[in-house]
Every structure is written in C-alpha cells, then in structure tokens.
Design an enzyme around this catalytic site. Structure first.
Site, PDB file in Angstrom:
ATOM      1  N   TYR A  22      45.243 -39.302 -53.348  1.00 37.29           N
ATOM      2  CA  TYR A  22      45.460 -37.975 -52.525  1.00 37.29           C
ATOM      3  C   TYR A  22      44.207 -37.778 -51.630  1.00 37.29           C
ATOM      4  CZ  TYR A  22      48.935 -37.413 -55.830  1.00 37.29           C
ATOM      5  OH  TYR A  22      50.244 -37.606 -56.732  1.00 37.29           O
ATOM      6  N   ASN A  71      56.578 -31.355 -47.845  1.00 37.37           N
ATOM      7  CA  ASN A  71      56.372 -32.325 -48.918  1.00 37.37           C
ATOM      8  C   ASN A  71      56.664 -31.614 -50.187  1.00 37.37           C
ATOM      9  OD1 ASN A  71      54.903 -33.743 -50.736  1.00 37.37           O
ATOM     10  ND2 ASN A  71      52.923 -33.976 -49.771  1.00 37.37           N
ATOM     11  N   HIS A  77      61.896 -36.080 -56.193  1.00 40.31           N
ATOM     12  CA  HIS A  77      62.457 -36.928 -57.032  1.00 40.31           C
ATOM     13  C   HIS A  77      63.903 -36.504 -57.795  1.00 40.31           C
ATOM     14  CE1 HIS A  77      58.750 -38.896 -56.002  1.00 40.31           C
ATOM     15  NE2 HIS A  77      58.188 -38.093 -56.508  1.00 40.31           N
ATOM     16  N   ASP A  84      70.094 -29.744 -51.043  1.00 39.41           N
ATOM     17  CA  ASP A  84      71.223 -28.875 -50.512  1.00 39.41           C
ATOM     18  C   ASP A  84      70.237 -27.847 -49.521  1.00 39.41           C
ATOM     19  OD1 ASP A  84      72.561 -30.584 -52.170  1.00 39.41           O
ATOM     20  OD2 ASP A  84      73.138 -28.783 -53.488  1.00 39.41           O
ATOM     21  N   HIS A  97      54.703 -37.517 -47.373  1.00 37.09           N
ATOM     22  CA  HIS A  97      53.972 -38.060 -48.531  1.00 37.09           C
ATOM     23  C   HIS A  97      52.655 -38.226 -48.335  1.00 37.09           C
ATOM     24  CE1 HIS A  97      57.484 -36.906 -51.028  1.00 37.09           C
ATOM     25  NE2 HIS A  97      58.257 -37.523 -50.223  1.00 37.09           N
ATOM     26  N   ILE A  98      51.743 -37.718 -48.926  1.00 37.53           N
ATOM     27  CA  ILE A  98      50.352 -38.395 -48.743  1.00 37.53           C
ATOM     28  C   ILE A  98      50.038 -39.620 -49.262  1.00 37.53           C
ATOM     29  CG2 ILE A  98      47.887 -38.026 -49.306  1.00 37.53           C
ATOM     30  CD1 ILE A  98      48.766 -34.956 -49.280  1.00 37.53           C
ATOM     31  N   SER A  99      50.414 -39.977 -50.577  1.00 35.87           N
ATOM     32  CA  SER A  99      50.544 -41.256 -50.965  1.00 35.87           C
ATOM     33  C   SER A  99      51.750 -42.140 -50.695  1.00 35.87           C
ATOM     34  CB  SER A  99      50.433 -41.098 -52.526  1.00 35.87           C
ATOM     35  OG  SER A  99      51.672 -40.764 -53.215  1.00 35.87           O
ATOM     36  N   ARG A 108      58.643 -42.409 -59.234  1.00 34.88           N
ATOM     37  CA  ARG A 108      58.323 -41.773 -57.986  1.00 34.88           C
ATOM     38  C   ARG A 108      58.927 -42.243 -56.424  1.00 34.88           C
ATOM     39  NH1 ARG A 108      53.672 -38.076 -59.029  1.00 34.88           N
ATOM     40  NH2 ARG A 108      52.811 -38.817 -60.777  1.00 34.88           N
TER      41      ARG A 108
END
Length: 144
Positions: A22, A71, A77, A84, A97-99, A108
């Site tokens: 991260y 994010n 997931h 919705d 997403h940072i990663s 993930r």
C-alpha cells in the site's frame, strides 16, 4: 462540478498497513493530495471514508455529486449492496485500488463493483486516484 471520493474499510489505516503493498502514504496524505488536485483543477472534491457498508450506502444515496471515485476496499469482492448502489448512481464513476488486485490472493481478484463503473484503475498506487479524477473531469466537461 463536484466529485465524491469514497474510501472503504481499512483505508483509514494507510501508512500503517503493509507498505510493500500500500505504500507510505497515510490516509491524511491521500486526502491532501486529492484536495490539492481539486484546488488546482477548480473541482470541488469531497473525500468520504467509512469502515461500515451502510454508511457508504447512505453517502452514495445522497446523489449530490457529479462524478465518483470509489475504492470499496474489501467490499469490492462481495458487496452486492454497494454494487447495486453504484448502479443507481448515474454519474461518471471509476473504481480505484492502490494495489494490483489481479496480482494478489485469489479472493481479491474478483470485483463485483467494477462492472457498474466506467472503469477500474488497479495497481498504480495512490496516483490511480489522480488518474480517475482526470478521467471524470474530462468526461463531465464533454457532457456539458
């Protein structure tokens, strides 16, 4: 022009989490970077962070923004409720997403929320937020 940036669970712990995944940015650093971008680009930005699914839903349901960067954290997931809500939100929206979630653990790699967003940016660190903001700004300019 107002863009809402939503950060889900554990993103308030940036800077304390695994720095190899991260990075070194704290959540406060991330908020400052986003707010600085907003000032430089004459875009009102609001950063909202919550560890609670219902609070995220309530914030999205207010529908008081023109674009959205989200994010969802771990909710990515499995949260069909957030998925919705994102489908209800009819503004340009990007999942960030940072990663790189596609290079991480199997659980993930699946996003239930990305399919109702314009796109997904994954693995570019905190700079993915800036790319998402740039896209939304351009998209909103095209629509006006």
């Amino acid at each position: 022009m107002k863009v809402l940036v939503v950060n889900g669970p554990n993103l308030n712990m940036l800077g304390k989490r695994d720095k190899n995944i991260y990075g070194n940015f704290s959540h406060e650093d991330l908020v400052k970077m986003i707010e600085d971008w907003g000032r430089k680009n004459d875009v009102e930005v609001e950063v909202f962070q919550s560890n609670h699914e219902g609070e995220i839903l309530d914030r999205l349901h207010r529908l008081d923004f023109d674009g959205l960067v989200i994010n969802p954290g771990a909710f990515t997931h499995y949260s069909y409720a957030i998925r919705d809500a994102l489908e209800i939100v009819k503004v340009p929206k990007v999942e960030v997403h940072i990663s790189n979630i596609h290079r991480r653990e199997e659980f993930r790699r699946r996003s239930v929320t990305a399919e109702v967003c314009d796109g997904q940016i994954s693995g570019l660190g905190v700079y993915g937020y800036l790319l998402a903001l740039e896209y939304i700004k351009k998209k909103l300019e095209e629509l006006t």
